[in-house]
Every structure is written in C-alpha cells, then in structure tokens.
Design a protein around this motif. Structure first.
Motif, PDB file in Angstrom:
ATOM      1  N   HIS A  35       0.871  -1.170   0.000  1.00  0.00           N
ATOM      2  CA  HIS A  35       0.000   0.000   0.000  1.00  0.00           C
ATOM      3  C   HIS A  35       0.903   1.214   0.000  1.00  0.00           C
ATOM      4  O   HIS A  35       1.977   1.195   0.581  1.00  0.00           O
ATOM      5  N   SER A  36       0.472   2.259  -0.651  1.00  0.00           N
ATOM      6  CA  SER A  36       1.254   3.492  -0.695  1.00  0.00           C
ATOM      7  C   SER A  36       0.509   4.585   0.032  1.00  0.00           C
ATOM      8  O   SER A  36      -0.712   4.621   0.063  1.00  0.00           O
ATOM      9  N   ARG A  37       1.269   5.456   0.634  1.00  0.00           N
ATOM     10  CA  ARG A  37       0.710   6.613   1.311  1.00  0.00           C
ATOM     11  C   ARG A  37       1.478   7.846   0.850  1.00  0.00           C
ATOM     12  O   ARG A  37       2.706   7.855   0.822  1.00  0.00           O
ATOM     13  N   LEU A  38       0.723   8.879   0.456  1.00  0.00           N
ATOM     14  CA  LEU A  38       1.329  10.131   0.038  1.00  0.00           C
ATOM     15  C   LEU A  38       1.831  10.867   1.271  1.00  0.00           C
ATOM     16  O   LEU A  38       1.111  10.997   2.258  1.00  0.00           O
ATOM     17  N   ILE A  39       3.075  11.291   1.238  1.00  0.00           N
ATOM     18  CA  ILE A  39       3.628  12.050   2.358  1.00  0.00           C
ATOM     19  C   ILE A  39       4.075  13.419   1.853  1.00  0.00           C
ATOM     20  O   ILE A  39       4.418  13.581   0.686  1.00  0.00           O
ATOM     21  N   VAL A  40       4.040  14.380   2.744  1.00  0.00           N
ATOM     22  CA  VAL A  40       4.511  15.726   2.446  1.00  0.00           C
ATOM     23  C   VAL A  40       5.466  16.109   3.562  1.00  0.00           C
ATOM     24  O   VAL A  40       5.111  16.065   4.741  1.00  0.00           O
ATOM     25  N   GLU A  41       6.681  16.436   3.190  1.00  0.00           N
ATOM     26  CA  GLU A  41       7.674  16.890   4.153  1.00  0.00           C
ATOM     27  C   GLU A  41       8.025  18.333   3.822  1.00  0.00           C
ATOM     28  O   GLU A  41       8.415  18.630   2.699  1.00  0.00           O
ATOM     29  N   CYS A  42       7.860  19.211   4.814  1.00  0.00           N
ATOM     30  CA  CYS A  42       8.123  20.633   4.596  1.00  0.00           C
ATOM     31  C   CYS A  42       9.247  21.092   5.519  1.00  0.00           C
ATOM     32  O   CYS A  42       9.411  20.562   6.615  1.00  0.00           O
ATOM     33  N   SER A  43       9.980  22.092   5.063  1.00  0.00           N
ATOM     34  CA  SER A  43      11.051  22.660   5.873  1.00  0.00           C
ATOM     35  C   SER A  43      11.140  24.162   5.646  1.00  0.00           C
ATOM     36  O   SER A  43      10.602  24.691   4.687  1.00  0.00           O
ATOM     37  N   CYS A  44      11.823  24.819   6.580  1.00  0.00           N
ATOM     38  CA  CYS A  44      11.989  26.273   6.533  1.00  0.00           C
ATOM     39  C   CYS A  44      13.466  26.628   6.633  1.00  0.00           C
ATOM     40  O   CYS A  44      14.267  25.837   7.145  1.00  0.00           O
ATOM     41  N   PRO A  45      13.821  27.825   6.200  1.00  0.00           N
ATOM     42  CA  PRO A  45      15.194  28.289   6.388  1.00  0.00           C
ATOM     43  C   PRO A  45      15.505  28.420   7.888  1.00  0.00           C
ATOM     44  O   PRO A  45      14.596  28.472   8.719  1.00  0.00           O
ATOM     45  N   PRO A  46      16.779  28.497   8.241  1.00  0.00           N
ATOM     46  CA  PRO A  46      17.142  28.681   9.659  1.00  0.00           C
ATOM     47  C   PRO A  46      16.443  29.907  10.255  1.00  0.00           C
ATOM     48  O   PRO A  46      16.225  30.904   9.570  1.00  0.00           O
ATOM     49  N   LYS A  47      16.065  29.804  11.499  1.00  0.00           N
ATOM     50  CA  LYS A  47      15.391  30.833  12.307  1.00  0.00           C
ATOM     51  C   LYS A  47      13.897  30.953  12.008  1.00  0.00           C
ATOM     52  O   LYS A  47      13.187  31.596  12.742  1.00  0.00           O
ATOM     53  N   TRP A  48      13.402  30.381  10.929  1.00  0.00           N
ATOM     54  CA  TRP A  48      11.985  30.425  10.592  1.00  0.00           C
ATOM     55  C   TRP A  48      11.294  29.250  11.269  1.00  0.00           C
ATOM     56  O   TRP A  48      11.856  28.162  11.379  1.00  0.00           O
ATOM     57  N   GLN A  49      10.045  29.439  11.686  1.00  0.00           N
ATOM     58  CA  GLN A  49       9.245  28.424  12.373  1.00  0.00           C
ATOM     59  C   GLN A  49       8.237  27.824  11.404  1.00  0.00           C
ATOM     60  O   GLN A  49       7.452  28.565  10.803  1.00  0.00           O
ATOM     61  N   LEU A  50       8.244  26.493  11.264  1.00  0.00           N
ATOM     62  CA  LEU A  50       7.303  25.810  10.381  1.00  0.00           C
ATOM     63  C   LEU A  50       5.944  25.690  11.054  1.00  0.00           C
ATOM     64  O   LEU A  50       5.839  25.333  12.228  1.00  0.00           O
TER      65      LEU A  50
END
Length: 181
Positions: A35-50
C-alpha cells in the motif's frame, strides 16, 4: 514547479500499481501486498518556524509598518496577517519567546477607508480580526496599522517602530511511502 511535483507523484503511483498488479504483459509473480501513502515533508530556512506549509519569523529589527513590509520581502517573505485564532496563537508564542510585553506588526490596515480593515492574503473575505477590548479606537487619529500585542490586536500609528511577523511558503517535498504487509 508544481507541474513537475505532480508529474513525479503520478509516475510514483503508476509504478506502485505496476508493482502490485504487474506490468499488464502477463501474470505477476509478485506475492507481496503493498500500500502506498502520500507524504509531504516541509522545511523552513534557519530561524523560521514551520507551521503547516508556511514558515514564520519575527523580524529582528523594529521598523515602521511600511519599512517592515519591505524587510519581510527582503527576507523572501511578506508581512503576515493571521487567518485564524490558531495562527494568531502561533504568532503570539513566537513573540513571547523574545519579549513577554511584545507588540509586532501584522499585514492589516485601514489606510484606504477608516474603519474598513484590509488584511493581506484575505482579500474577498471578511478578515480575521481579534481586537483587544475597546480596539480599534483610532484614539490619536491616523491609527491605520495593526499590531498584535499580548494576545489581541491594536490599531496604532503606522510610523511607530516595531518588529513584524513575516511569513513565506515552506519548501515541501511530496512523495510516496510503501507499506508492505
């Protein structure tokens, strides 16, 4: 950019289907169920809050409202305006980490028509406004810009110097994970 990320997801889904059901050229010898699951991984530049798919930052240098807008743009974002109580709570927590008695600019103003507040990114809908009791009061006249301070909003002169809340889109990667049974 969006086209390529969607294209990659489609190719991955097709590959997963072929892996489970075979290539269509003959019976599949694969006996493992996947089975497959769609994943989303997000990131921010240093000092920024996700937060969600956005990055937030409280500017370091106090400036006027107009200069703060330019400062946020110079950092690759724009001045932020909360769209919900949850988003405003995030902004308040960011500021409280710096100063418990903070005030910081948000992208809301009534420069065009007194009493008609516009918030960047909320055009065409009623803006989210969580005023302190008795605000907006335009008490000193020309209080055309909004700040968040200690959990609520105040209208103040745009010429005051304050930090500002900046936001930018997070860098997100979409992909599939395969779960074997």
């Amino acid at each position: 950019m969006a086209f390529w990320s969607e294209f990659i997801v489609i190719v991955a889904v097709i590959s997963s289907i072929k892996a489970v059901f075979g290539s269509g050229l003959g019976p599949s010898r694969l006996s493992v169920k996947c089975h497959s699951r769609l994943i989303v991984e997000c990131s921010c530049p240093p000092k920024w809050q996700l937060w969600g798919k956005a990055c937030y930052l409280l500017s370091e240098t106090p400036a006027t409202w107009d200069d703060s807008q330019s400062d946020c743009q110079a950092m690759g974002g724009k001045m932020a305006a909360p769209r919900s109580q949850e988003e405003m709570t995030l902004m308040v927590e960011l500021a409280r980490n710096v100063d418990l008695k903070f005030y910081a600019w948000i992208a809301c103003d009534d420069k065009v028509v007194e009493g008609s507040w516009d918030c960047d990114g909320q055009e065409g809908s009623e803006p989210f406004l969580a005023w302190h009791q008795g605000e907006p009061n335009n008490s000193e006249s020309q209080q055309d810009c909004a700040q968040i301070g200690q959990g609520g909003m105040d209208d103040v002169s745009c010429d005051l110097s304050s930090r500002a809340f900046c936001a930018r889109q997070a860098a997100c990667i979409h992909g599939l994970t395969h779960i074997r049974h």
